[in-house]
Design a protein around this motif. Structure first.
Motif, PDB file in Angstrom:
ATOM      1  N   UNK A 293       0.789  -1.222   0.000  1.00 29.81           N
ATOM      2  CA  UNK A 293       0.000   0.000   0.000  1.00 29.81           C
ATOM      3  C   UNK A 293       0.818   1.267   0.000  1.00 29.81           C
ATOM      4  N   UNK A 294       2.103   1.191   0.413  1.00 27.96           N
ATOM      5  CA  UNK A 294       2.946   2.383   0.459  1.00 27.96           C
ATOM      6  C   UNK A 294       3.803   2.540  -0.791  1.00 27.96           C
ATOM      7  N   UNK A 482      -0.166  19.487  11.061  1.00 31.47           N
ATOM      8  CA  UNK A 482      -0.393  18.574   9.940  1.00 31.47           C
ATOM      9  C   UNK A 482       0.808  17.657   9.739  1.00 31.47           C
ATOM     10  N   UNK A 483       2.012  18.204   9.886  1.00 31.69           N
ATOM     11  CA  UNK A 483       3.220  17.398   9.698  1.00 31.69           C
ATOM     12  C   UNK A 483       3.287  16.252  10.714  1.00 31.69           C
ATOM     13  N   UNK A 488       2.090  10.416  12.308  1.00 30.99           N
ATOM     14  CA  UNK A 488       1.422   9.468  13.185  1.00 30.99           C
ATOM     15  C   UNK A 488       0.400   8.616  12.430  1.00 30.99           C
ATOM     16  N   UNK A 489      -0.141   9.134  11.336  1.00 32.26           N
ATOM     17  CA  UNK A 489      -1.164   8.390  10.603  1.00 32.26           C
ATOM     18  C   UNK A 489      -0.580   7.254   9.783  1.00 32.26           C
ATOM     19  N   UNK A 490       0.673   7.354   9.392  1.00 31.68           N
ATOM     20  CA  UNK A 490       1.370   6.241   8.738  1.00 31.68           C
ATOM     21  C   UNK A 490       2.759   6.164   9.347  1.00 31.68           C
ATOM     22  N   UNK A 491       2.970   5.133  10.157  1.00 28.15           N
ATOM     23  CA  UNK A 491       4.222   5.018  10.907  1.00 28.15           C
ATOM     24  C   UNK A 491       5.432   5.152   9.990  1.00 28.15           C
ATOM     25  N   UNK A 492       6.374   6.025  10.337  1.00 28.19           N
ATOM     26  CA  UNK A 492       7.542   6.226   9.481  1.00 28.19           C
ATOM     27  C   UNK A 492       8.462   5.015   9.476  1.00 28.19           C
ATOM     28  N   UNK A 493       9.365   4.923   8.494  1.00 26.49           N
ATOM     29  CA  UNK A 493      10.305   3.799   8.435  1.00 26.49           C
ATOM     30  C   UNK A 493      11.140   3.708   9.702  1.00 26.49           C
ATOM     31  N   UNK A 518       4.047  11.262   2.716  1.00 29.65           N
ATOM     32  CA  UNK A 518       3.895  12.128   3.890  1.00 29.65           C
ATOM     33  C   UNK A 518       3.595  13.558   3.485  1.00 29.65           C
ATOM     34  N   UNK A 519       4.301  14.079   2.487  1.00 28.29           N
ATOM     35  CA  UNK A 519       4.060  15.457   2.054  1.00 28.29           C
ATOM     36  C   UNK A 519       2.656  15.624   1.476  1.00 28.29           C
ATOM     37  N   UNK A 520       2.169  14.612   0.751  1.00 29.52           N
ATOM     38  CA  UNK A 520       0.806  14.688   0.205  1.00 29.52           C
ATOM     39  C   UNK A 520      -0.221  14.732   1.323  1.00 29.52           C
ATOM     40  N   UNK A 521      -0.007  13.922   2.357  1.00 28.57           N
ATOM     41  CA  UNK A 521      -0.940  13.917   3.480  1.00 28.57           C
ATOM     42  C   UNK A 521      -0.852  15.220   4.264  1.00 28.57           C
ATOM     43  N   UNK A 522       0.328  15.785   4.375  1.00 25.73           N
ATOM     44  CA  UNK A 522       0.472  17.073   5.059  1.00 25.73           C
ATOM     45  C   UNK A 522      -0.353  18.134   4.346  1.00 25.73           C
ATOM     46  N   UNK A 523      -0.293  18.149   3.036  1.00 34.17           N
ATOM     47  CA  UNK A 523      -1.072  19.142   2.280  1.00 34.17           C
ATOM     48  C   UNK A 523      -2.560  18.983   2.551  1.00 34.17           C
ATOM     49  N   UNK A 524      -3.040  17.745   2.577  1.00 37.24           N
ATOM     50  CA  UNK A 524      -4.461  17.515   2.848  1.00 37.24           C
ATOM     51  C   UNK A 524      -4.837  17.983   4.247  1.00 37.24           C
TER      52      UNK A 524
END
Length: 870
Positions: A293-294, A482-483, A488-493, A518-524
């Motif tokens: 999914x990632x 947002x960052x 937190x919404x998708x655990x980082x590597x 991550x950047x796309x989710x930050x924008x949202x």
């Protein structure tokens, strides 16, 4: 509904239905690929599906993978293939990768680009044109849409794809849609579609919906059992034995050497895919692709398209049924999968590695027989296969239900009791979820959604993260909020480390695939935060000097208030009561307070292990977990005495403690009772007479029952008000217990009301008179049979053993020196058979004492022969 295509139609550019010949409503704007559509086996099921929807409004479509249920059926239902009414169709997929792939495939079949007649919407991405008739969405997106517009205005048909996977969002969507159809829109058509599912269960759920089955073209798949040569450790939490992963890599190499075609290898997660890819190295002319999914969209597209070179595709369960990977002739199955699990006792939720079910194994193996005969290499034994679970566990049974509980509360059914669900939610998990929702202000005391709760459902986030975004954006700034929430919404590597602030800096500079997502989710999230955020009470001016790390910690603490933890004796104690430890070299070591975002419990460890967290200070801890703060008087029994203190707590964490004088008498009493339970009634003053009284009462209770009292420890605790008051009420500490006369208390339990108390000495006398005239104490230590220890000469002449309450005493006959000589409960028998041996042994040793030949007729005595002669 269209059931066949003539030759002109199949050409795609001739005859009356060539491009431009459709009525405007049916014009897709491209060249329909009829040859590809004709090859999809599900076409034969379309008439039956159409009849079911026309007659019943709902249907269950069972179609094997590769038959076209995900692509052809929505196009036909939308009327995009030349016949049938023009309808707007929404297709719900469990995963983003599947939603994008389905939309692209349907657009390709229509000869279009995505965004024309077919579009898709996933979290943070929407490609839907003005005239789209088919929209593919994730179930999460559809849930949010239903919460905003329960009638689902403008939608004619909803197709719920891959129902067999039993994802929580999919089950919830199905229940909500059935509710909509039953109460608001009876004309809304519903299709539950799956490759392999509980068709009858779904049919019942959808009001007795007809089941329509499509036959697929499948080729034989040979099963090759390929277990490791040596045993490997079973999975635990997220951990997979590296020896198993090395074995899987070797099986992939074996499959490449023994078979033709591409190899599809199933692994439980992203980390395992990366490790196996590293172990495969350069395979020489064979491409290794990683699908999950990632994965970047370019990689996903490459996997789903035919390739010129041979490939090894390493994939999670996303490739079981949602995606078709062309060219695959061989499947290598690790036998593992990931499922959500919740440790309610520790307040931790995470994915867990489990053995894949038999149903999943069939799905995976079937991928090798989609286009030609194939083979599946299973990395376990045939004997193990028989012990696997039949189906994967439905998420509603094992997952964190916080988001589900908020969805049902906003829907108007807080307990989910009126929803059509294949499995009801576990009551314990729902109670835990409501507790979390109440803590973040999403529901009221009755479990109904608050205005804040409604706003949280519209964020596309777990309620915890939604709370953090709403409450922190106005304080730390929308961008930073947002960052952190995106992290937190998708655990980082793992390589980002366990320090959330350091991980944020890594994400900002990272050029990897995670960084892009991550950047796309930050924008949202930035847009959402700007619109609806507000600061929590009391925090407006706080962060002026907090620094970036402190602000990151604030966001994390607001998301996980019960996981705020204080350093305590080499580990951290969370306010929930769970202990956690940081790993070696952790960037969090030494912080007096942390907020734990992600944790697990390593094999064999009693404490949780922090995998991601942020340093905070006590002020942030008090702010985030403020609903758990309390100051109370604590009086308890510890170290052998009453301890009274006033404690300021944040959940389980002590913030301040001071001695408490004049503690509440009721609390002191409870502490003393706890002391008696822990250390026993030996804390009271027991005289010799009191101990004997308790033994006598225990004997009478055993022999006669009521009204004689039970004087066991449990019974005495249960009746403590009757026999220890008022002395206990006046006690304040251990020393006071030692002054309470236990015997005096026991007399209060005697059956005075019935008059039986006066018979105590008659039924269980403390002493009895023996033939010599001596009064001998009876030992009631064994309530089964009390003991009378008496010198043998004092019992001469007695034919029957003495008894109490009808129970013969066990007579211990003693020598003149008081040592045991014989034991009997039948004196007559002893005089006849046993006495001669005792007499022969002792008369020489004690010649001054009488040893008559006939003891039954002799005179009892306490004296020697000389005394008797005087």
């Amino acid at each position: 509904m269209r059931t066949g295509l003539n030759n002109c139609e199949r050409s795609g550019n001739k005859g009356p239905r060539a491009r431009g010949a459709f009525p405007r409503a049916y014009d897709t704007g491209g060249v329909i690929r009829y040859d590809a559509l004709d090859a999809l086996p599900v076409r034969g099921a379309l008439p039956g599906l159409n009849d079911a929807l026309e007659g019943h409004g709902t249907a269950v479509l069972v179609a094997p993978p590769g038959t076209g249920k995900t692509t052809l059926v929505p196009l036909a239902l939308a009327g995009l293939l030349g016949e049938g009414a023009a309808r707007r169709v929404v297709v719900a997929e469990p995963r983003r990768i599947a939603a994008r792939a389905a939309a692209r495939r349907m657009a390709w079949l229509l000869g279009e680009k995505v965004g024309g007649s077919v579009g898709y919407t996933v979290r943070g991405e929407r490609v839907v044109g003005r005239h789209a008739r088919v929209e593919v969405v994730t179930t999460g997106v559809l849930l949010q849409r239903l919460q905003r517009d329960q009638e689902l205005s403008g939608v004619d048909v909803v197709v719920l794809d891959e129902c067999h996977e039993r994802h929580l969002d999919a089950d919830t969507v199905a229940a909500f849609l059935w509710d909509v159809r039953e109460t608001l829109r009876p004309e809304l058509r519903l299709v539950a579609a799956s490759a392999t599912t509980d068709a009858e269960g779904w049919a019942r759920l959808l009001g007795g919906a007809p089941v329509v089955e499509a036959t697929g073209v499948s080729y034989p798949v040979e099963v090759v059992w390929a277990p490791p040569a040596r045993p490997v450790r079973p999975p635990h939490g997220m951990r997979v034995d590296p020896a198993l992963l090395a074995h899987v890599a070797s099986v992939v190499r074996r499959a490449l050497a023994e078979r033709a075609g591409d190899v599809l290898c199933f692994l439980p997660g992203v980390g395992e895919i990366a490790r196996v890819a590293g172990q495969l190295g350069d395979l020489g002319g064979v491409d290794v692709l990683q699908v999950h999914g990632r994965a970047p969209a370019a990689v996903q597209d490459a996997v789903l398209a035919p390739a010129a070179r041979r490939r090894v595709v390493l994939a999670t369960s996303v490739a079981e049924s949602s995606l078709t990977v062309p060219g695959v002739r061989v499947v290598v199955d690790s036998g593992l999968a990931r499922e959500p699990r919740v440790d309610h006792a520790r307040g931790l939720s995470a994915l867990a590695t489990v053995r894949a079910s038999l149903a999943a194994g069939r799905q995976r193996a079937g991928r090798a027989g989609r286009e030609a005969p194939g083979a599946v290499y299973r990395c376990w034994t045939e004997a193990e296969d028989a012990r696997l679970p039949r189906f994967p566990a439905p998420e509603i049974k094992v997952a964190d239900l916080t988001a589900f509980a908020l969805q049902t509360a906003c829907w108007g059914d807080p307990g989910a009791t009126g929803l059509a669900l294949l499995d009801p939610p576990p009551s314990g998990a729902m109670a835990a979820a409501r507790s979390v929702l109440a803590a973040v202000g999403a529901v009221d005391s009755a479990g109904r959604a608050t205005e804040r709760g409604v706003r949280l459902t519209r964020l596309g986030l777990h309620p915890r993260l939604g709370r953090a975004l709403l409450d922190s954006a106005a304080v730390v700034g929308g961008e930073r909020a947002a960052e952190v929430v995106a992290l937190l919404s998708e655990e980082p590597p793992r390589e980002y480390g366990d320090d959330l602030a350091a991980a944020l800096r890594a994400a900002r500079r990272g050029g990897d695939a995670y960084g892009a997502r991550w950047r796309a989710e930050v924008r949202r999230l930035r847009g959402v935060a700007t619109e609806i955020s507000r600061p929590p009470a009391g925090v407006e001016g706080r962060p002026a000097s907090a620094g970036e790390d402190g602000l990151v910690g604030l966001v994390a603490a607001l998301a996980f208030p019960e996981r705020v933890a204080k350093a305590d004796g080499g580990s951290y104690l969370m306010v929930s009561g769970t202990r956690a430890e940081t790993g070696e070299g952790s960037g969090l070591r030494g912080a007096p307070w942390i907020a734990v975002a992600v944790a697990d419990r390593p094999l064999g460890k009693g404490h949780a292990r922090v995998r991601l967290g942020a340093a905070v200070d006590e002020g942030v801890a008090r702010l985030a977990a403020g609903t758990l703060a309390q100051t109370r008087d604590e009086v308890h029994w510890a170290d052998g005495d009453v301890v009274a203190r006033r404690v300021e707590r944040l959940g389980a964490v002590e913030l301040a403690v001071r001695p408490l004088k004049n503690a509440d008498a009721g609390l002191v009493r409870e502490a003393l009772l706890e002391g008696l339970r822990q250390d026993g009634f030996g804390l009271l003053r027991w005289s010799a007479d009191a101990l004997v009284l308790r033994q006598r009462l225990a004997f009478l209770r055993l022999r006669l029952g009521e009204p004689w009292p039970d004087v066991s420890d449990d019974a005495l605790h249960a009746r403590v008000d009757e026999w220890l008051e008022p002395e206990l009420g006046r006690a304040r500490r251990r020393a006071d217990l030692g002054r309470i006369e236990a015997g005096q208390g026991l007399t209060r339990l005697l059956p005075w009301a019935s008059g039986d108390a006066g018979r105590l000495d008659e039924l269980a006398p403390e002493r009895i008179t023996v033939p010599s005239g001596s009064r001998i104490r009876v030992d009631y230590g064994n309530p089964e049979q009390p003991v009378l220890a008496v010198k043998l000469q004092e019992m001469f002449g007695l034919q029957e053993s003495p008894a109490v309450a009808g129970v013969p005493l066990l007579v211990h006959l003693l020598s003149p020196a008081g040592r045991p000589a014989a034991v009997t409960a039948d004196l007559a028998s002893f005089w006849k058979d046993g006495y001669k041996g005792v007499r022969a042994e002792l008369r020489g040793r004690y010649p001054k004492h009488p040893w008559p030949e006939d003891p039954a007729g002799a005179e009892p005595t306490r004296y020697t022969n000389a005394r008797l002669r005087r």
